[in-house]
Scaffold this motif. Structure first.
Motif, PDB file in Angstrom:
ATOM      1  N   UNK A 141      -5.001   9.659   6.463  1.00 26.92           N
ATOM      2  CA  UNK A 141      -5.396   8.697   7.487  1.00 26.92           C
ATOM      3  C   UNK A 141      -4.949   7.312   7.063  1.00 26.92           C
ATOM      4  N   UNK A 142      -4.841   6.442   8.035  1.00 27.48           N
ATOM      5  CA  UNK A 142      -4.569   5.049   7.723  1.00 27.48           C
ATOM      6  C   UNK A 142      -5.886   4.360   7.393  1.00 27.48           C
ATOM      7  N   UNK A 143      -5.801   3.342   6.539  1.00 30.26           N
ATOM      8  CA  UNK A 143      -7.011   2.655   6.111  1.00 30.26           C
ATOM      9  C   UNK A 143      -6.741   1.163   5.990  1.00 30.26           C
ATOM     10  N   UNK A 144      -7.608   0.364   6.622  1.00 27.63           N
ATOM     11  CA  UNK A 144      -7.519  -1.082   6.527  1.00 27.63           C
ATOM     12  C   UNK A 144      -8.002  -1.513   5.146  1.00 27.63           C
ATOM     13  N   UNK A 145      -7.173  -2.230   4.422  1.00 28.45           N
ATOM     14  CA  UNK A 145      -7.479  -2.626   3.049  1.00 28.45           C
ATOM     15  C   UNK A 145      -7.568  -4.146   2.944  1.00 28.45           C
ATOM     16  N   UNK A 158      -6.525 -12.576  11.189  1.00 27.52           N
ATOM     17  CA  UNK A 158      -7.175 -11.878  12.296  1.00 27.52           C
ATOM     18  C   UNK A 158      -6.243 -10.859  12.948  1.00 27.52           C
ATOM     19  N   UNK A 159      -4.999 -11.217  13.151  1.00 25.72           N
ATOM     20  CA  UNK A 159      -4.038 -10.314  13.794  1.00 25.72           C
ATOM     21  C   UNK A 159      -3.881  -9.036  13.004  1.00 25.72           C
ATOM     22  N   UNK A 160      -3.723  -9.151  11.681  1.00 29.13           N
ATOM     23  CA  UNK A 160      -3.545  -7.982  10.823  1.00 29.13           C
ATOM     24  C   UNK A 160      -4.796  -7.107  10.817  1.00 29.13           C
ATOM     25  N   UNK A 161      -5.966  -7.747  10.877  1.00 32.27           N
ATOM     26  CA  UNK A 161      -7.224  -7.001  10.905  1.00 32.27           C
ATOM     27  C   UNK A 161      -7.322  -6.161  12.179  1.00 32.27           C
ATOM     28  N   UNK A 162      -6.996  -6.750  13.309  1.00 33.80           N
ATOM     29  CA  UNK A 162      -7.094  -6.034  14.581  1.00 33.80           C
ATOM     30  C   UNK A 162      -6.109  -4.871  14.622  1.00 33.80           C
ATOM     31  N   UNK A 163      -4.863  -5.140  14.220  1.00 32.61           N
ATOM     32  CA  UNK A 163      -3.849  -4.079  14.215  1.00 32.61           C
ATOM     33  C   UNK A 163      -4.246  -2.960  13.258  1.00 32.61           C
ATOM     34  N   UNK A 164      -4.631  -3.341  12.044  1.00 28.01           N
ATOM     35  CA  UNK A 164      -4.984  -2.342  11.036  1.00 28.01           C
ATOM     36  C   UNK A 164      -6.202  -1.530  11.418  1.00 28.01           C
ATOM     37  N   UNK A 175      -7.390 -16.720   0.771  1.00 22.57           N
ATOM     38  CA  UNK A 175      -6.183 -16.085   0.244  1.00 22.57           C
ATOM     39  C   UNK A 175      -6.166 -14.572   0.461  1.00 22.57           C
ATOM     40  N   UNK A 176      -7.178 -14.038   1.141  1.00 23.11           N
ATOM     41  CA  UNK A 176      -7.237 -12.592   1.370  1.00 23.11           C
ATOM     42  C   UNK A 176      -6.027 -12.092   2.145  1.00 23.11           C
ATOM     43  N   UNK A 177      -5.620 -10.876   1.807  1.00 27.60           N
ATOM     44  CA  UNK A 177      -4.541 -10.199   2.521  1.00 27.60           C
ATOM     45  C   UNK A 177      -5.074  -8.867   3.032  1.00 27.60           C
ATOM     46  N   UNK A 178      -4.887  -8.617   4.319  1.00 32.25           N
ATOM     47  CA  UNK A 178      -5.293  -7.350   4.933  1.00 32.25           C
ATOM     48  C   UNK A 178      -4.054  -6.562   5.310  1.00 32.25           C
ATOM     49  N   UNK A 179      -4.052  -5.294   4.909  1.00 29.88           N
ATOM     50  CA  UNK A 179      -2.943  -4.406   5.220  1.00 29.88           C
ATOM     51  C   UNK A 179      -3.500  -3.031   5.555  1.00 29.88           C
ATOM     52  N   UNK A 180      -2.714  -2.244   6.284  1.00 22.54           N
ATOM     53  CA  UNK A 180      -3.103  -0.880   6.617  1.00 22.54           C
ATOM     54  C   UNK A 180      -2.225   0.076   5.820  1.00 22.54           C
ATOM     55  N   UNK A 181      -2.863   0.944   5.032  1.00 20.32           N
ATOM     56  CA  UNK A 181      -2.121   1.874   4.190  1.00 20.32           C
ATOM     57  C   UNK A 181      -2.516   3.300   4.532  1.00 20.32           C
ATOM     58  N   UNK A 182      -1.592   4.232   4.330  1.00 21.48           N
ATOM     59  CA  UNK A 182      -1.858   5.638   4.609  1.00 21.48           C
ATOM     60  C   UNK A 182      -2.137   6.371   3.313  1.00 21.48           C
ATOM     61  N   UNK A 183      -3.214   7.156   3.300  1.00 21.02           N
ATOM     62  CA  UNK A 183      -3.597   7.890   2.097  1.00 21.02           C
ATOM     63  C   UNK A 183      -4.488   9.056   2.498  1.00 21.02           C
ATOM     64  N   UNK A 184      -4.889   9.853   1.514  1.00 19.10           N
ATOM     65  CA  UNK A 184      -5.834  10.936   1.747  1.00 19.10           C
ATOM     66  C   UNK A 184      -7.110  10.370   2.368  1.00 19.10           C
ATOM     67  N   UNK A 185      -7.617  11.033   3.390  1.00 21.57           N
ATOM     68  CA  UNK A 185      -8.833  10.571   4.045  1.00 21.57           C
ATOM     69  C   UNK A 185      -9.961  10.479   3.029  1.00 21.57           C
ATOM     70  N   UNK A 186     -10.621   9.335   2.977  1.00 21.44           N
ATOM     71  CA  UNK A 186     -11.604   9.058   1.927  1.00 21.44           C
ATOM     72  C   UNK A 186     -12.996   9.554   2.297  1.00 21.44           C
ATOM     73  N   UNK A 187     -13.877   9.589   1.304  1.00 21.57           N
ATOM     74  CA  UNK A 187     -15.268   9.952   1.544  1.00 21.57           C
ATOM     75  C   UNK A 187     -15.929   8.930   2.470  1.00 21.57           C
ATOM     76  N   UNK A 188     -15.622   7.652   2.291  1.00 20.09           N
ATOM     77  CA  UNK A 188     -16.193   6.617   3.165  1.00 20.09           C
ATOM     78  C   UNK A 188     -15.771   6.842   4.609  1.00 20.09           C
ATOM     79  N   UNK A 189     -14.523   7.221   4.831  1.00 17.11           N
ATOM     80  CA  UNK A 189     -14.066   7.506   6.190  1.00 17.11           C
ATOM     81  C   UNK A 189     -14.761   8.754   6.747  1.00 17.11           C
TER      82      UNK A 189
END
Length: 340
Positions: free
Chosen positions: A264-268, A209-215, A310-324
């Protein structure tokens, strides 16, 4: 299903300028018996959440909390308990310390009341505005089975109406769905976030939950920096009196951002983008009342989970996506709605 909206030629609404360095972050938290671990995780990590956002984004952060349970006779403690925005991490922690998980009665809870109270919080006009809704149960009125209030919230509040008002205020909704309890109602929550340009995040437990909120906060702050580009394109269409086709406009925005080298950053979730909305979700998002959603809702008896322990959530920076870009189009359109 692409949405077409007709604007009157010559009308050009002025949007409030949002500052990506100013963040209002509100939590709407189900505080019934099944939610104890999520409350504890938020309480134990609220300082880390704020400090990580400030460290990464240099943001001026305020926090708010709306606790919710249910209406009598299902719950006699409270329907909602509101704590308006504070800059103090210590104050937010005290609110969470006093928050406990108990009661609840039937399956549906006072989701509509909680969202309405979120709308009434003292949001700053220029802030990037995010509400994180943490829930494992639907609102009253979505499914008549086992619902003490099958026609909806006894106070007459409609979450479909309120979420549009939140979107017009510039509030982005993130729905943290506590699976598997939420599974058969998941498309409804995905429709709510779609209206605001937010995201549905599935969790099988409170560990991430913490990683989701931050990301999620970091992603929304990074997207806000590019919203002026989106608003410019939407305004062009409005001034010309042309209909806005969501899908076509999303591709226009995506190409424009790509040409500018937008990142942009993206929650993965497990190194993959969060699941996008389905045709059913887009259809539900078009409805303006919960009653209309109820009439067409497909209740899956055994909807599969989108999350594992076992899910892992991280925030990564990449080209802004079509979904975004698609979500940004939704944000811009909704913010302009109140001008008409």
């Amino acid at each position: 299903m692409a949405s077409n909206i007709q604007y009157q030629k010559g009308e050009r609404p002025d949007l409030a300028k949002h500052d990506s360095a100013v963040l209002d972050l509100a939590f709407a938290m189900d505080c019934t018996g099944s939610m104890s671990s999520y409350i504890h995780t938020a309480r134990d990590n609220i300082r880390k959440i704020v400090e990580d956002i400030v460290a990464a984004e240099k943001s001026d952060v305020r926090l708010a909390l709306v606790e919710y349970r249910d209406h009598p006779p299902q719950d006699s403690s409270f329907v909602t308990r509101v704590h308006d925005f504070t800059p103090s991490i210590g104050t937010m922690k005290k609110w969470l310390d006093a928050c406990s998980a108990q009661g609840g009665g039937d399956t549906p809870e006072a989701v509509a009341d909680a969202l309405h109270d979120v709308l009434k919080l003292s949001w700053r006009e220029n802030a990037t505005k995010i509400c994180v809704l943490i829930s494992d149960a639907p609102p009253h009125g979505l499914s008549p089975n086992g619902d003490t209030f099958p026609e909806g919230c006894p106070a007459g509040l409609d979450p479909m109406v309120t979420v549009r008002e939140l979107a017009q205020k510039g509030v982005t909704l993130y729905s943290v769905g506590c699976e598997p309890a939420i599974n058969q109602y998941r498309d409804f929550f995905m429709a709510l976030v779609y209206i605001t340009g937010g995201q549905y995040v599935p969790l099988a437990g409170s560990k991430m939950l913490t990683q989701v909120i931050i990301g999620g906060a970091q992603e929304e702050i990074s997207l806000e920096k590019w919203m002026a580009e989106v608003d410019e394109e939407i305004k062009k269409e409005m001034e010309a009196g042309r209909k806005i086709n969501d899908e076509e406009m999303s591709h226009v925005i995506h190409r424009k951002l790509k040409s500018k080298g937008a990142v942009s950053k993206q929650l993965m979730q497990n190194k993959m983008a969060l699941r996008s909305e389905t045709d059913d979700v887009r259809k539900y998002a078009e409805y303006t009342t919960l009653g209309a959603v109820r009439g067409g809702y497909k209740m899956a008896a055994h909807a599969p989970s989108m999350a594992t322990h076992s899910d892992v959530y991280e925030c990564e920076e990449a080209e802004t996506s079509l979904a975004q870009a698609t979500r940004m189009v939704q944000k811009s359109k909704q913010r302009m709605m109140k001008k008409f």
